[in-house]
Design a protein around this motif. Structure first.
Motif, PDB file in Angstrom:
ATOM      1  N   ARG A  18     -16.321   5.499  -8.453  1.00 40.33           N
ATOM      2  CA  ARG A  18     -16.103   4.644  -9.608  1.00 40.33           C
ATOM      3  C   ARG A  18     -14.613   4.341  -9.718  1.00 40.33           C
ATOM      4  N   PRO A  19     -14.242   3.282 -10.429  1.00 32.56           N
ATOM      5  CA  PRO A  19     -12.822   3.014 -10.633  1.00 32.56           C
ATOM      6  C   PRO A  19     -12.175   4.155 -11.431  1.00 32.56           C
ATOM      7  N   LEU A  20     -10.958   4.502 -11.055  1.00 32.15           N
ATOM      8  CA  LEU A  20     -10.206   5.495 -11.830  1.00 32.15           C
ATOM      9  C   LEU A  20      -9.660   4.836 -13.084  1.00 32.15           C
ATOM     10  N   GLU A  21      -9.539   5.638 -14.129  1.00 32.82           N
ATOM     11  CA  GLU A  21      -8.949   5.193 -15.375  1.00 32.82           C
ATOM     12  C   GLU A  21      -7.777   6.104 -15.715  1.00 32.82           C
ATOM     13  N   ARG A  22      -6.924   5.646 -16.590  1.00 28.99           N
ATOM     14  CA  ARG A  22      -5.779   6.459 -17.000  1.00 28.99           C
ATOM     15  C   ARG A  22      -6.218   7.807 -17.567  1.00 28.99           C
ATOM     16  N   GLN A  42       3.161  12.082 -11.781  1.00 27.94           N
ATOM     17  CA  GLN A  42       2.318  11.366 -12.736  1.00 27.94           C
ATOM     18  C   GLN A  42       2.823   9.932 -12.910  1.00 27.94           C
ATOM     19  N   ALA A  43       4.135   9.769 -12.919  1.00 27.69           N
ATOM     20  CA  ALA A  43       4.718   8.429 -13.062  1.00 27.69           C
ATOM     21  C   ALA A  43       4.314   7.528 -11.896  1.00 27.69           C
ATOM     22  N   THR A  44       4.238   8.082 -10.691  1.00 28.25           N
ATOM     23  CA  THR A  44       3.831   7.294  -9.525  1.00 28.25           C
ATOM     24  C   THR A  44       2.394   6.805  -9.697  1.00 28.25           C
ATOM     25  N   PHE A  49      -1.526   1.512 -11.824  1.00 23.07           N
ATOM     26  CA  PHE A  49      -2.505   0.815 -12.650  1.00 23.07           C
ATOM     27  C   PHE A  49      -2.027  -0.614 -12.904  1.00 23.07           C
ATOM     28  N   LYS A  50      -2.048  -1.399 -11.833  1.00 19.76           N
ATOM     29  CA  LYS A  50      -1.629  -2.796 -11.851  1.00 19.76           C
ATOM     30  C   LYS A  50      -2.712  -3.628 -11.195  1.00 19.76           C
ATOM     31  N   PRO A  51      -2.715  -4.935 -11.442  1.00 15.27           N
ATOM     32  CA  PRO A  51      -3.784  -5.783 -10.907  1.00 15.27           C
ATOM     33  C   PRO A  51      -3.929  -5.771  -9.382  1.00 15.27           C
ATOM     34  N   ASN A  52      -2.848  -5.573  -8.632  1.00 17.06           N
ATOM     35  CA  ASN A  52      -2.969  -5.627  -7.175  1.00 17.06           C
ATOM     36  C   ASN A  52      -3.269  -4.252  -6.552  1.00 17.06           C
ATOM     37  N   TYR A  73      -3.031  -3.949  -2.690  1.00 14.31           N
ATOM     38  CA  TYR A  73      -3.315  -5.207  -2.014  1.00 14.31           C
ATOM     39  C   TYR A  73      -2.029  -6.021  -1.953  1.00 14.31           C
ATOM     40  N   LEU A  74      -1.648  -6.394  -0.739  1.00 14.17           N
ATOM     41  CA  LEU A  74      -0.463  -7.216  -0.508  1.00 14.17           C
ATOM     42  C   LEU A  74      -0.912  -8.442   0.274  1.00 14.17           C
ATOM     43  N   VAL A  75      -1.013  -9.555  -0.403  1.00 14.98           N
ATOM     44  CA  VAL A  75      -1.517 -10.814   0.138  1.00 14.98           C
ATOM     45  C   VAL A  75      -2.928 -10.589   0.688  1.00 14.98           C
ATOM     46  N   ASP A  76      -3.088 -10.465   2.012  1.00 13.34           N
ATOM     47  CA  ASP A  76      -4.421 -10.268   2.579  1.00 13.34           C
ATOM     48  C   ASP A  76      -4.558  -8.908   3.274  1.00 13.34           C
ATOM     49  N   GLU A  77      -3.728  -7.973   2.871  1.00 11.36           N
ATOM     50  CA  GLU A  77      -3.703  -6.656   3.509  1.00 11.36           C
ATOM     51  C   GLU A  77      -3.935  -5.558   2.471  1.00 11.36           C
TER      52      GLU A  77
END
Length: 161
Positions: A18-22, A42-44, A49-52, A73-77
């Motif tokens: 499942r997706p991880l949550e904060r 923890q900061a890392t 938790f960003k869209p990409n 995700y970086l462009v198509d990678e």
């Protein structure tokens, strides 16, 4: 996604990705400390938790977090940044199963390839990645902290097309 695995004839494992949550952060940090010699902070994790980014957790049949993975995700990678299975759950195929899930998601998200770094000394992980179709494309010297020195990382890639 649910998996039912048998290994060695006696072990039965029910797990789901499942997706991880904060709210999972305390459990993730505990697994991170148990699974890595130089754990992320923890900061890392919070910074992921960003869209990409794609963060996934693996729960056992009791709902306990027993593994996780972080991909950027970086462009198509798809860059696999961190994957960890609880020491108590290792050797049962969950790492392979999670990796296959990550590959399927990246492919569905139209990524062209997945890349990762792995410690050259991590024989088990290297063998897993090779058996899942990854190939070595480079070496990053001194990439990982290793006590008072540094350890090289093998850079591996898997093209989806």
């Amino acid at each position: 996604m649910t998996v039912h695995r048998s290994s060695s004839g006696s072990f039965e494992q029910r797990a789901r990705v499942r997706p991880l949550e904060r709210t999972d952060l305390l459990s993730v940090m505990e697994l991170e400390r148990l699974g890595h010699s130089h754990p992320w902070t923890q900061a890392t994790f919070l910074d992921c938790f960003k869209p990409n980014y794609r963060l996934f957790g693996v729960e056992d049949e009791r709902g306990e977090l027993i593994g996780y993975a972080v991909i950027a995700y970086l462009v198509d990678e798809a860059h696999l940044l961190n994957i960890c299975v609880s020491p108590n759950a290792q050797g049962r195929g969950l790492g392979r199963w999670l990796l296959r899930h990550l590959k399927a998601v990246a492919l569905a998200d139209q990524m062209v390839q997945m890349i990762l770094e792995v410690r050259v000394s991590n024989v088990v992980a290297n063998a897993l990645y090779l058996s899942e179709g990854f190939s070595e494309i480079g070496l990053r010297r001194g990439y990982y902290p290793d006590g008072n020195s540094r350890e090289d990382a093998r850079v591996m890639a898997l093209r989806f097309t």
